[in-house]
Enzyme design. Structure first.
Site, PDB file in Angstrom:
ATOM      1  N   HIS A   1       0.263  -2.312  -0.295  1.00 23.79           N
ATOM      2  CA  HIS A   1      -0.312  -0.981  -0.547  1.00 23.79           C
ATOM      3  C   HIS A   1      -1.341  -0.750   0.566  1.00 23.79           C
ATOM      4  O   HIS A   1      -2.548  -0.797   0.333  1.00 23.79           O
ATOM      5  CB  HIS A   1      -0.960  -0.966  -1.930  1.00 23.79           C
ATOM      6  CG  HIS A   1      -1.309   0.395  -2.463  1.00 23.79           C
ATOM      7  ND1 HIS A   1      -1.316   1.541  -1.687  1.00 23.79           N
ATOM      8  CD2 HIS A   1      -1.675   0.792  -3.718  1.00 23.79           C
ATOM      9  CE1 HIS A   1      -1.671   2.573  -2.437  1.00 23.79           C
ATOM     10  NE2 HIS A   1      -1.888   2.144  -3.675  1.00 23.79           N
TER      11      HIS A   1
ATOM     12  N   ARG B   1      -4.285   8.531  -8.075  1.00 19.96           N
ATOM     13  CA  ARG B   1      -5.141   8.512  -6.877  1.00 19.96           C
ATOM     14  C   ARG B   1      -4.381   8.640  -5.567  1.00 19.96           C
ATOM     15  O   ARG B   1      -4.750   9.429  -4.702  1.00 19.96           O
ATOM     16  CB  ARG B   1      -5.949   7.210  -6.796  1.00 19.96           C
ATOM     17  CG  ARG B   1      -7.258   7.224  -7.541  1.00 19.96           C
ATOM     18  CD  ARG B   1      -7.497   5.863  -8.095  1.00 19.96           C
ATOM     19  NE  ARG B   1      -6.471   5.572  -9.065  1.00 19.96           N
ATOM     20  CZ  ARG B   1      -6.531   5.966 -10.341  1.00 19.96           C
ATOM     21  NH1 ARG B   1      -7.585   6.565 -10.791  1.00 19.96           N
ATOM     22  NH2 ARG B   1      -5.528   5.734 -11.179  1.00 19.96           N
ATOM     23  N   THR B   2      -3.341   7.822  -5.414  1.00 18.12           N
ATOM     24  CA  THR B   2      -2.725   7.750  -4.081  1.00 18.12           C
ATOM     25  C   THR B   2      -2.071   9.082  -3.725  1.00 18.12           C
ATOM     26  O   THR B   2      -2.308   9.640  -2.650  1.00 18.12           O
ATOM     27  CB  THR B   2      -1.709   6.587  -4.029  1.00 18.12           C
ATOM     28  OG1 THR B   2      -2.348   5.428  -4.541  1.00 18.12           O
ATOM     29  CG2 THR B   2      -1.249   6.327  -2.614  1.00 18.12           C
TER      30      THR B   2
ATOM     31  N   LYS C   1      20.242  11.323  -9.320  1.00 20.54           N
ATOM     32  CA  LYS C   1      21.706  11.528  -9.198  1.00 20.54           C
ATOM     33  C   LYS C   1      22.327  10.435  -8.335  1.00 20.54           C
ATOM     34  O   LYS C   1      23.498  10.501  -7.994  1.00 20.54           O
ATOM     35  CB  LYS C   1      21.977  12.897  -8.562  1.00 20.54           C
ATOM     36  CG  LYS C   1      21.395  14.070  -9.297  1.00 20.54           C
ATOM     37  CD  LYS C   1      21.588  15.347  -8.462  1.00 20.54           C
ATOM     38  CE  LYS C   1      20.597  16.414  -8.854  1.00 20.54           C
ATOM     39  NZ  LYS C   1      20.479  17.442  -7.796  1.00 20.54           N
TER      40      LYS C   1
ATOM     41  N   ARG D   1       6.040   6.152  -2.244  1.00 14.94           N
ATOM     42  CA  ARG D   1       5.801   5.049  -3.194  1.00 14.94           C
ATOM     43  C   ARG D   1       7.118   4.776  -3.916  1.00 14.94           C
ATOM     44  O   ARG D   1       7.800   5.708  -4.345  1.00 14.94           O
ATOM     45  CB  ARG D   1       4.718   5.420  -4.207  1.00 14.94           C
ATOM     46  CG  ARG D   1       4.647   4.416  -5.353  1.00 14.94           C
ATOM     47  CD  ARG D   1       3.469   4.623  -6.246  1.00 14.94           C
ATOM     48  NE  ARG D   1       2.225   4.236  -5.590  1.00 14.94           N
ATOM     49  CZ  ARG D   1       1.053   4.148  -6.209  1.00 14.94           C
ATOM     50  NH1 ARG D   1       0.963   4.424  -7.493  1.00 14.94           N
ATOM     51  NH2 ARG D   1      -0.029   3.798  -5.553  1.00 14.94           N
TER      52      ARG D   1
HETATM   53  N1   CP Z   1      -5.001   2.730  -6.674  1.00 15.39           N
HETATM   54  C1   CP Z   1      -3.823   3.329  -6.923  1.00 15.39           C
HETATM   55  O1   CP Z   1      -2.797   3.060  -6.248  1.00 15.39           O
HETATM   56  O2   CP Z   1      -3.867   4.229  -7.930  1.00 15.39           O
HETATM   57  P1   CP Z   1      -2.660   5.160  -8.399  1.00 15.39           P
HETATM   58  O3   CP Z   1      -1.596   4.242  -8.951  1.00 15.39           O
HETATM   59  O4   CP Z   1      -3.240   6.097  -9.394  1.00 15.39           O
HETATM   60  O5   CP Z   1      -2.130   5.855  -7.163  1.00 15.39           O
END
Ligand code: CP
Length: 304
Positions: A129, A51-52, A80, A101
């Protein structure tokens, strides 16, 4: 230049502006179809995501911009030994904005210190998040009509769940919010959330084990997955993974207008027999993620 590392990097007033812009985008998406023409977004994902990452990319494409990036540490020069600091120095000359991320708490903050483009934290370990939180707030505001006067239940992994920590932090700034924290002993919220957010701001909360008993008082139920990837011990994961399962029977205990949110992915914690209940809004929530990220990109790039 602004970075978004924590959900409280936006003031309540700025957050209102962001959510209003997201709702304008929902109403009139064509108006925003070209506002990022010529701009590039880099998505630097050192940890898996559906999703993100894809909603950031869809958001930038919807705004007429372009995207580049990587979806795992293995496919980047992190494999590396390259540092996040060096990577972001380079990416700053390839893109206008980036979302990162990383499994290590604080990595996006480190990136922001070495970046000459806006950095957005797309999830750092068990910490924060923020764009999921903006998504959650848009979902609640749009479908419930308010962000205050709410009893919000969080259920599942409250220890490692970064979406939980971020949303508690963000909701604690609104009037008359009460939290019901539903988890086994081992997965209770971290002390820093209890002490620095809840107790420091006199936010009412209870920590309980029973989902059934909590259901009748909730306006929002935020379900979470017990995250295998955050456990040090497989035995503990197996023992706890199916401790809460929301099903159609449990939904009969809830208010008629309670909303069920989940950041997804789900595993077993929400039975599929809940999916057709009009109170189950987790797929709509994932859709809202695109609009709020469009609004955030526009704000950080100062377009329009
Ligand atoms: N909600 C969320 O962070 O989903 P993903 O891990 O799929 O990005």
């Amino acid at each position: 230049m602004r970075h978004i590392i924590s959900p409280t990097d936006l003031t309540v007033s700025e957050l209102s502006g962001l959510l209003e812009l997201a709702e304008e985008i929902i109403e009139s998406p064509k108006k925003y179809a070209d506002v990022c023409h010529g701009k590039k977004m880099a998505t630097l994902f050192y940890e898996p995501s559906t999703r993100t990452r894809l909603s950031f990319e869809a958001a930038m494409l919807n705004l007429g911009g372009s995207i580049l990036g990587f979806s795992s540490a293995d496919s980047s020069s992190a494999s590396k030994g390259e540092s996040v600091a060096d990577t972001i120095r380079v990416i700053s000359s390839y893109a206008d904005i980036c979302a990162i991320r990383h499994p290590k708490e604080g990595a996006p903050l480190v990136a922001s210190l070495h970046s000459s483009i806006p950095v957005i934290n797309a999830g750092d370990g068990g910490h924060n998040h923020p764009t999921q939180t903006f998504t959650d707030l848009l979902t609640i505001k749009n479908l419930k009509g308010r962000l205050n006067h709410l009893t919000v239940g969080f259920c599942g992994d409250l220890k490692f769940g970064r979406t939980v920590h971020s949303l508690i932090n963000a909701l604690a700034r609104y009037e008359n919010i009460k939290f019901v924290l539903i988890s086994p002993e081992e997965l209770r919220i971290p002390n820093y959330i209890r002490e620095e957010v809840l107790e420091a701001n006199n936010i009412p909360y209870v920590e309980v084990k029973s989902l059934e008993n909590s259901m009748p008082e909730l306006d929002i139920l935020y379900m979470t997955r017990v995250q295998r990837e955050r456990f040090f011990n497989e035995e503990d994961y197996i023992r706890l993974k199916d401790i809460y399962v929301l099903d159609a029977k449990k939904m009969t205990y809830a208010k008629e207008d309670m909303l069920v949110l989940h950041p997804l992915p789900r595993v077993n914690e929400i039975s599929t027999d809940v999916d057709d209940d009009p109170r189950a809004v987790y797929f709509k929530q994932a859709q809202f993620g695109v609009y709020v990220r469009m609004a955030l990109i526009m704000k950080l790039l100062e377009v329009m």
